[in-house]
Write a protein that holds these residues in place. Structure first.
Motif, PDB file in Angstrom:
ATOM      1  N   CYS A 135       1.661  20.615 -14.337  1.00 18.51           N
ATOM      2  CA  CYS A 135       1.287  20.932 -15.732  1.00 18.51           C
ATOM      3  C   CYS A 135       0.384  22.168 -15.757  1.00 18.51           C
ATOM      4  CB  CYS A 135       0.597  19.738 -16.374  1.00 18.51           C
ATOM      5  SG  CYS A 135       1.629  18.258 -16.413  1.00 18.51           S
ATOM      6  N   HIS A 136       1.005  23.344 -15.670  1.00 18.79           N
ATOM      7  CA  HIS A 136       0.242  24.597 -15.732  1.00 18.79           C
ATOM      8  C   HIS A 136      -0.307  24.834 -17.136  1.00 18.79           C
ATOM      9  CE1 HIS A 136       1.277  26.000 -11.711  1.00 18.79           C
ATOM     10  NE2 HIS A 136       2.505  25.561 -11.930  1.00 18.79           N
ATOM     11  N   ASP A 137       0.373  24.264 -18.135  1.00 15.45           N
ATOM     12  CA  ASP A 137      -0.099  24.333 -19.518  1.00 15.45           C
ATOM     13  C   ASP A 137       0.141  22.958 -20.138  1.00 15.45           C
ATOM     14  OD1 ASP A 137       2.667  24.294 -20.079  1.00 15.45           O
ATOM     15  OD2 ASP A 137       2.758  26.473 -20.179  1.00 15.45           O
ATOM     16  N   TYR A 138       0.339  22.898 -21.465  1.00 10.00           N
ATOM     17  CA  TYR A 138       0.436  21.597 -22.138  1.00 10.00           C
ATOM     18  C   TYR A 138       1.802  21.377 -22.775  1.00 10.00           C
ATOM     19  CZ  TYR A 138      -4.416  21.922 -21.028  1.00 10.00           C
ATOM     20  OH  TYR A 138      -5.587  22.062 -20.312  1.00 10.00           O
ATOM     21  N   GLU A 139       2.823  22.003 -22.158  1.00  7.45           N
ATOM     22  CA  GLU A 139       4.178  21.935 -22.703  1.00  7.45           C
ATOM     23  C   GLU A 139       4.745  20.517 -22.712  1.00  7.45           C
ATOM     24  OE1 GLU A 139       7.948  24.866 -22.674  1.00  7.45           O
ATOM     25  OE2 GLU A 139       6.875  24.642 -20.789  1.00  7.45           O
ATOM     26  N   ILE A 140       4.226  19.659 -21.865  1.00 11.01           N
ATOM     27  CA  ILE A 140       4.657  18.251 -21.843  1.00 11.01           C
ATOM     28  C   ILE A 140       4.497  17.625 -23.231  1.00 11.01           C
ATOM     29  CG2 ILE A 140       3.988  15.973 -20.937  1.00 11.01           C
ATOM     30  CD1 ILE A 140       5.524  17.570 -18.920  1.00 11.01           C
ATOM     31  N   ASN A 141       3.462  18.041 -23.979  1.00  7.12           N
ATOM     32  CA  ASN A 141       3.184  17.467 -25.299  1.00  7.12           C
ATOM     33  C   ASN A 141       3.338  18.442 -26.455  1.00  7.12           C
ATOM     34  OD1 ASN A 141       2.471  15.067 -24.041  1.00  7.12           O
ATOM     35  ND2 ASN A 141       0.290  15.542 -24.007  1.00  7.12           N
ATOM     36  N   CYS A 142       3.052  19.723 -26.207  1.00  2.00           N
ATOM     37  CA  CYS A 142       2.900  20.697 -27.298  1.00  2.00           C
ATOM     38  C   CYS A 142       4.043  21.714 -27.277  1.00  2.00           C
ATOM     39  CB  CYS A 142       1.550  21.413 -27.132  1.00  2.00           C
ATOM     40  SG  CYS A 142       1.364  22.886 -28.145  1.00  2.00           S
ATOM     41  N   PRO A 143       4.798  21.850 -28.365  1.00  2.00           N
ATOM     42  CA  PRO A 143       5.941  22.774 -28.357  1.00  2.00           C
ATOM     43  C   PRO A 143       5.575  24.238 -28.126  1.00  2.00           C
ATOM     44  CG  PRO A 143       5.604  21.840 -30.562  1.00  2.00           C
ATOM     45  CD  PRO A 143       4.704  21.100 -29.633  1.00  2.00           C
ATOM     46  N   VAL A 144       4.347  24.662 -28.517  1.00  2.00           N
ATOM     47  CA  VAL A 144       3.950  26.051 -28.236  1.00  2.00           C
ATOM     48  C   VAL A 144       3.198  26.177 -26.906  1.00  2.00           C
ATOM     49  CG1 VAL A 144       3.931  26.723 -30.670  1.00  2.00           C
ATOM     50  CG2 VAL A 144       1.809  25.993 -29.597  1.00  2.00           C
ATOM     51  N   PHE A 188      14.236  18.479 -24.353  1.00  3.07           N
ATOM     52  CA  PHE A 188      13.496  18.195 -23.124  1.00  3.07           C
ATOM     53  C   PHE A 188      13.202  16.701 -23.015  1.00  3.07           C
ATOM     54  CE2 PHE A 188       8.971  17.736 -21.626  1.00  3.07           C
ATOM     55  CZ  PHE A 188       9.268  17.707 -20.269  1.00  3.07           C
ATOM     56  N   TYR A 189      12.668  16.106 -24.085  1.00  3.22           N
ATOM     57  CA  TYR A 189      12.358  14.666 -24.071  1.00  3.22           C
ATOM     58  C   TYR A 189      13.609  13.828 -23.832  1.00  3.22           C
ATOM     59  CZ  TYR A 189       7.681  15.618 -25.900  1.00  3.22           C
ATOM     60  OH  TYR A 189       6.404  16.070 -26.061  1.00  3.22           O
ATOM     61  N   ARG A 190      14.684  14.228 -24.464  1.00  2.00           N
ATOM     62  CA  ARG A 190      15.934  13.464 -24.358  1.00  2.00           C
ATOM     63  C   ARG A 190      16.361  13.299 -22.892  1.00  2.00           C
ATOM     64  NH1 ARG A 190      21.780  15.717 -26.416  1.00  2.00           N
ATOM     65  NH2 ARG A 190      23.049  14.079 -25.496  1.00  2.00           N
ATOM     66  N   TYR A 191      16.268  14.393 -22.126  1.00  2.00           N
ATOM     67  CA  TYR A 191      16.710  14.338 -20.729  1.00  2.00           C
ATOM     68  C   TYR A 191      15.591  13.905 -19.778  1.00  2.00           C
ATOM     69  CZ  TYR A 191      20.858  16.737 -22.460  1.00  2.00           C
ATOM     70  OH  TYR A 191      22.002  17.053 -23.155  1.00  2.00           O
ATOM     71  N   ILE A 210      -3.798  16.118 -21.502  1.00  2.00           N
ATOM     72  CA  ILE A 210      -2.392  15.691 -21.573  1.00  2.00           C
ATOM     73  C   ILE A 210      -2.287  14.201 -21.871  1.00  2.00           C
ATOM     74  CG2 ILE A 210      -0.288  15.378 -20.170  1.00  2.00           C
ATOM     75  CD1 ILE A 210      -1.039  18.126 -18.880  1.00  2.00           C
ATOM     76  N   GLU A 211      -3.187  13.414 -21.302  1.00  2.00           N
ATOM     77  CA  GLU A 211      -3.086  11.962 -21.458  1.00  2.00           C
ATOM     78  C   GLU A 211      -3.644  11.456 -22.788  1.00  2.00           C
ATOM     79  OE1 GLU A 211      -4.362   9.811 -18.016  1.00  2.00           O
ATOM     80  OE2 GLU A 211      -2.580  10.448 -16.898  1.00  2.00           O
ATOM     81  N   ARG A 212      -4.115  12.379 -23.632  1.00  2.00           N
ATOM     82  CA  ARG A 212      -4.451  11.958 -25.006  1.00  2.00           C
ATOM     83  C   ARG A 212      -3.213  11.382 -25.677  1.00  2.00           C
ATOM     84  NH1 ARG A 212      -7.441  17.218 -27.491  1.00  2.00           N
ATOM     85  NH2 ARG A 212      -5.252  17.804 -27.665  1.00  2.00           N
ATOM     86  N   GLU A 213      -2.039  11.932 -25.278  1.00  2.00           N
ATOM     87  CA  GLU A 213      -0.766  11.436 -25.815  1.00  2.00           C
ATOM     88  C   GLU A 213       0.180  11.211 -24.646  1.00  2.00           C
ATOM     89  OE1 GLU A 213       0.873  14.337 -28.552  1.00  2.00           O
ATOM     90  OE2 GLU A 213      -0.862  15.585 -28.226  1.00  2.00           O
ATOM     91  N   LYS A 214       0.260   9.993 -24.181  1.00  2.00           N
ATOM     92  CA  LYS A 214       1.186   9.700 -23.075  1.00  2.00           C
ATOM     93  C   LYS A 214       2.574   9.527 -23.645  1.00  2.00           C
ATOM     94  CE  LYS A 214      -1.375   7.990 -19.185  1.00  2.00           C
ATOM     95  NZ  LYS A 214      -1.744   6.883 -18.330  1.00  2.00           N
ATOM     96  N   ARG A 215       3.363  10.576 -23.543  1.00  2.00           N
ATOM     97  CA  ARG A 215       4.654  10.533 -24.209  1.00  2.00           C
ATOM     98  C   ARG A 215       5.811  10.300 -23.248  1.00  2.00           C
ATOM     99  NH1 ARG A 215       3.993  14.743 -27.315  1.00  2.00           N
ATOM    100  NH2 ARG A 215       3.253  13.475 -29.004  1.00  2.00           N
ATOM    101  N   LEU A 216       5.656  10.742 -22.005  1.00  2.00           N
ATOM    102  CA  LEU A 216       6.802  10.716 -21.096  1.00  2.00           C
ATOM    103  C   LEU A 216       6.661   9.740 -19.938  1.00  2.00           C
ATOM    104  CD1 LEU A 216       7.880  14.440 -20.700  1.00  2.00           C
ATOM    105  CD2 LEU A 216       9.255  12.582 -21.579  1.00  2.00           C
ATOM    106  N   THR A 217       5.497   9.695 -19.319  1.00  2.00           N
ATOM    107  CA  THR A 217       5.359   8.909 -18.093  1.00  2.00           C
ATOM    108  C   THR A 217       3.905   8.533 -17.874  1.00  2.00           C
ATOM    109  OG1 THR A 217       5.718   8.921 -15.704  1.00  2.00           O
ATOM    110  CG2 THR A 217       5.086  11.011 -16.687  1.00  2.00           C
ATOM    111  N   THR A 218       3.686   7.485 -17.107  1.00  2.00           N
ATOM    112  CA  THR A 218       2.314   7.110 -16.739  1.00  2.00           C
ATOM    113  C   THR A 218       2.045   7.455 -15.275  1.00  2.00           C
ATOM    114  OG1 THR A 218       3.094   4.906 -16.185  1.00  2.00           O
ATOM    115  CG2 THR A 218       2.189   5.211 -18.399  1.00  2.00           C
ATOM    116  N   LYS A 219       3.030   8.076 -14.618  1.00  2.00           N
ATOM    117  CA  LYS A 219       2.886   8.393 -13.198  1.00  2.00           C
ATOM    118  C   LYS A 219       2.247   9.776 -13.058  1.00  2.00           C
ATOM    119  CE  LYS A 219       7.300   6.061 -12.580  1.00  2.00           C
ATOM    120  NZ  LYS A 219       8.728   6.322 -12.328  1.00  2.00           N
TER     121      LYS A 219
END
Length: 415
Positions: A135-144, A188-191, A210-219
């Motif tokens: 996670c070099h940035d916050y793309e896991i949660n934020c579209p920009v 991205f989320y779909r796949y 990032i963990e303020r919103e756990k959207r994809l994984t807990t690992k």
């Protein structure tokens, strides 16, 4: 242990043009030096000399970045579609993965949105590979990608992909671009949800945001960046007058805040870097030296003339590489903003100072404190005494990274 472990490192670019590419390429080379079979998969060339001079096998698509692909009406549509579904990337990655055993091969992604597209995740889950994203940035949660509102020039506190996020015109270009990013994030989320996915965080701060919103994984795992600390140079900071800024001259990096604070505090400043604000700031702040971008070798002649590094970013910054490079190589005190990943490196009034992000008065106050020669000398001595070079060596980083890879392959998770 996985003596015969294979590592497939993925980034849009095969050339170092920024921090994420530098980490991805340096990791790939270092892993190969440690005896692991490494494949570097990228869309955009040319291939960096570090990769060419290593044992890393490079798979490159020979495409260009999306921003360079959007020329002309037809090309714009074609390029936009490629940014969502890069079929060549999917096909080539699919072919590559079929040559490897998913039980002893890890897929490690450093970047996919500049050229490769989220479609690569389809190839990964279809072939049953475990995948880690740094996670070099916050793309896991934020579209920009930055949790930053470019229209208001301030950090964003909305939940990524919430209705209020989707409706918010925060993109640096236009709302149409924001909508496009939202669509890409949905794909991205779909796949990615179908993948056995782990996240690699750069710092405790990076993880917490990032963990303020756990959207994809807990690992998840924390693996600090690999930082190449320069050979040590003894700097007499109290004799120096220059306050230093290094970075991209884009709004979120806060160079304008740096320039304004330097001007108000009536001290000398130098800016190393280029970006969209370069001409504007150079014309506006004629009291400050703008050197443009410099190589590491060129910087090594400028930094010893400086009193302090100021990081004035007004976005969250994951784990900026500049601070350990400057403190480890030159023992320069640093002024950094909170909240940001930069605070993980700084103990306030011990090896630097912490100011309130975006607050000009708070930053000016820190600069004024550093006018005191004895105080600067104290911070410099502490930087030299307490900086742990071993923490940032290639060996330390690769040892941590391989440990994480093995845990992922064994389905053991830290966080």
């Amino acid at each position: 242990t996985y003596k015969n472990m294979n590592v497939i490192i993925i980034h849009d670019n095969a050339m170092i043009t920024g921090g994420a590419q530098k980490v991805a390429i340096t990791e790939a080379v270092a892993l190969s030096e440690h005896g692991y079979k490494v494949i570097y998969f990228a869309a955009v060339g040319p291939i960096d000399p570090a990769l060419l001079n290593s044992k890393v096998k490079v798979e490159i698509l020979g495409q260009n970045e999306l921003k360079d692909a959007l020329n002309g009406k037809y090309e714009k549509i074609k390029g936009a579609l490629r940014g969502l579904y890069n079929r060549d990337a999917y096909k080539k990655l699919n072919e590559l993965l079929k040559k490897f055993d998913n039980k002893n091969t890890i897929v490690h992604i450093h970047g996919w949105s500049l050229a490769l597209s989220p479609y690569i995740f389809k190839a990964i889950y279809e072939n049953g590979f475990k995948v880690a994203i740094t996670c070099h940035d916050y793309e896991i949660n934020c579209p920009v990608r930055t949790y930053f509102n470019y229209k208001l020039n301030k950090m964003c506190d909305k939940n990524g992909m919430s209705l209020s996020c989707i409706m918010c015109n925060c993109d640096k270009r236009s709302y149409i671009q924001k909508v496009y990013r939202v669509i890409r994030e949905r794909i991205f989320y779909r796949y990615a949800r179908k993948c056995d996915l782990s996240l690699i965080y750069l710092s405790e701060f990076n993880k917490n945001i990032i963990e303020r919103e756990k959207r994809l994984t807990t690992k998840g795992y924390i693996v600090p960046n690999l930082v190449e600390i320069p050979e040590y140079v003894n700097v007499n900071t109290k004799q120096n007058e220059l306050y230093l800024f290094i970075g991209r001259l884009n709004p979120e990096k806060g160079c304008e805040l740096f320039c304004e604070a330097i001007t108000r505090a009536n001290v000398k400043g130098i800016v190393i870097g280029e970006g969209i604000e370069y001409e504007k700031l150079r014309n506006q702040y004629t009291n400050i030296e703008f050197s443009g971008w410099k190589t590491a070798k060129e910087m090594s002649t400028i930094i010893p003339k400086c009193r302090c590094l100021i990081m004035s970013s007004i976005w969250y910054e994951g784990a900026p590489l500049t601070i350990p490079e400057i403190q480890g190589g030159y023992s320069l005190p640093c002024i950094v903003p909170t909240p940001s990943g930069a605070v993980d490196y700084i103990c306030d009034e011990k090896n630097g100072l912490i100011f309130k992000s975006g607050d000009i008065d708070s930053l000016v106050n820190c600069i004024v404190k550093l006018k005191d020669d004895k105080f600067v000398e104290k911070l410099t001595i502490n930087c030299k005494k307490e900086f742990d070079r071993e923490k940032y060596t290639k060996n330390t980083h690769i040892s941590r990274l391989v440990n994480v890879y093995e845990k992922i392959l064994n389905s053991k998770y830290d966080l």
